[in-house]
Design an enzyme around this catalytic site. Structure first.
Site, PDB file in Angstrom:
ATOM      1  N   ASP A 120      -2.443   4.924   4.274  1.00 59.05           N
ATOM      2  CA  ASP A 120      -1.987   3.651   3.775  1.00 59.05           C
ATOM      3  C   ASP A 120      -3.013   2.966   3.186  1.00 59.05           C
ATOM      4  O   ASP A 120      -4.410   2.871   3.819  1.00 59.05           O
ATOM      5  CB  ASP A 120      -1.239   3.008   4.993  1.00 59.05           C
ATOM      6  CG  ASP A 120      -0.347   1.826   4.545  1.00 59.05           C
ATOM      7  OD1 ASP A 120      -0.113   1.852   3.468  1.00 59.05           O
ATOM      8  OD2 ASP A 120      -0.213   0.888   5.190  1.00 59.05           O
ATOM      9  N   ARG A 127      -3.229  -1.355  -2.394  1.00 59.88           N
ATOM     10  CA  ARG A 127      -4.036  -2.692  -2.140  1.00 59.88           C
ATOM     11  C   ARG A 127      -5.552  -2.240  -2.524  1.00 59.88           C
ATOM     12  O   ARG A 127      -6.216  -3.057  -3.053  1.00 59.88           O
ATOM     13  CB  ARG A 127      -4.029  -3.058  -0.561  1.00 59.88           C
ATOM     14  CG  ARG A 127      -2.466  -3.543  -0.326  1.00 59.88           C
ATOM     15  CD  ARG A 127      -2.356  -3.963   1.120  1.00 59.88           C
ATOM     16  NE  ARG A 127      -2.321  -2.593   1.807  1.00 59.88           N
ATOM     17  CZ  ARG A 127      -2.287  -2.432   3.093  1.00 59.88           C
ATOM     18  NH1 ARG A 127      -2.995  -3.556   3.921  1.00 59.88           N
ATOM     19  NH2 ARG A 127      -2.160  -1.311   3.831  1.00 59.88           N
ATOM     20  N   ASN A 149       9.809   5.751   0.223  1.00 62.02           N
ATOM     21  CA  ASN A 149       9.099   5.663  -0.909  1.00 62.02           C
ATOM     22  C   ASN A 149       9.862   5.782  -2.359  1.00 62.02           C
ATOM     23  O   ASN A 149       9.185   5.335  -3.538  1.00 62.02           O
ATOM     24  CB  ASN A 149       7.706   6.480  -1.027  1.00 62.02           C
ATOM     25  CG  ASN A 149       6.724   6.167  -0.047  1.00 62.02           C
ATOM     26  OD1 ASN A 149       5.906   7.107   0.406  1.00 62.02           O
ATOM     27  ND2 ASN A 149       6.640   4.885   0.387  1.00 62.02           N
ATOM     28  N   ARG A 165       1.929   0.173  12.675  1.00 66.60           N
ATOM     29  CA  ARG A 165       3.327   0.645  12.690  1.00 66.60           C
ATOM     30  C   ARG A 165       3.480   2.095  12.391  1.00 66.60           C
ATOM     31  O   ARG A 165       2.354   2.386  11.623  1.00 66.60           O
ATOM     32  CB  ARG A 165       4.269  -0.136  12.013  1.00 66.60           C
ATOM     33  CG  ARG A 165       4.213  -0.279  10.618  1.00 66.60           C
ATOM     34  CD  ARG A 165       5.104  -1.158   9.800  1.00 66.60           C
ATOM     35  NE  ARG A 165       5.092  -1.226   8.466  1.00 66.60           N
ATOM     36  CZ  ARG A 165       4.414  -2.296   8.012  1.00 66.60           C
ATOM     37  NH1 ARG A 165       3.960  -3.238   8.657  1.00 66.60           N
ATOM     38  NH2 ARG A 165       4.164  -2.268   6.556  1.00 66.60           N
TER      39      ARG A 165
END
Length: 251
Positions: free
Chosen positions: A19, A23, A67, A193
């Site tokens: 992940d 970003r 996704n 998570r």
């Protein structure tokens, strides 16, 4: 698990939720796909560390069934990157004795990508040093449902009694059924998570969360995660005293 050199306990199976690619790119004022491209270097680094440490199976969450909801141009770029990476990396995987498996529902992928998946798997099928599993269009709920459907067909066909269905039978019908369960699950990017990843399989896995975005999670970060795992005591419902009395590895 098994003891390895210097009595450091190494997980047999590591699962990773990669992940933070978008970003990472946004922070650098780059398009999102740039983060995914940079993430390929992190994949290489993690494979190297795991193989050297004695990990047997590495499962990477590359593309979830959710996704597809992302912007169409991003999904298209990801599919192209996946295709290029498969064709470019398969030779190196084969040279290093690494077997590749793609797990998930492939039916939604373009036929060209499906063919590349089959070719990459076939090219590495004889390798036994290390297993790299890439979860693509995968969801933990989907996995449990397809396992239940397989068992239901066995019952419907008269090959299995409903009362004979057990946790072991269902587990064996999961797409990872022939592999050891994950001992360690890592998620990068600062989120805490598991996002519908290996829901059944992670029941007793140790969880490790890193604030690093995936492209920055390389050799040192992976070694730190393995070192943290080696210090943990896995009790599987027992007390610490019971585990210690059995004199088995504490992980």
């Amino acid at each position: 698990m098994e003891k390895t050199r210097k009595d450091v306990c190494v997980p047999r199976h590591v699962a990773i939720i990669m992940d933070g690619n978008n970003r990472w790119a946004k922070k650098r004022l780059l398009p999102g796909v740039a983060g995914h491209k940079a993430g390929v270097d992190a994949v290489r680094a993690v494979i190297e560390v795991c193989a050297e440490a004695g990990v047997e199976v590495l499962t990477l969450f590359a593309f979830s069934s959710e996704n597809w909801q992302r912007p169409a141009d991003e999904v298209s770029a990801l599919m192209e990157l996946f295709l290029v990476a498969l064709r470019r990396e398969v030779r190196k995987l084969d040279e290093n004795g690494i077997r590749l498996r793609i797990i998930g529902d492939r039916t939604r992928f373009h036929p060209e990508l499906q063919a590349a998946m089959r070719e990459a798997e076939a090219a590495t099928a004889g390798n036994t040093r290390f297993l790299l599993q890439v979860a693509a269009n995968y969801g933990g709920q989907w996995d449990i449902v397809q396992a239940a459907q397989r068992l239901a067909r066995e019952v419907q066909g008269g090959h299995l009694a409903a009362d004979d269905i057990s946790a072991e039978l269902l587990q064996g019908c999961l797409v990872t059924g022939d592999q050891p369960l994950p001992d360690l699950c890592i998620r990068t990017g600062g989120e805490h998570r598991i996002s519908n990843f290996l829901l059944w399989q992670l029941a007793y896995a140790e969880l490790y969360f890193s604030d690093l975005f995936w492209p920055d999670f390389k050799h040192a970060a992976m070694r730190a995660a393995l070192a943290d795992f080696s210090k943990r005591q896995r009790r599987f419902g027992k007390t610490s005293e019971q585990v210690e009395a059995e004199a088995r590895p504490s992980c």
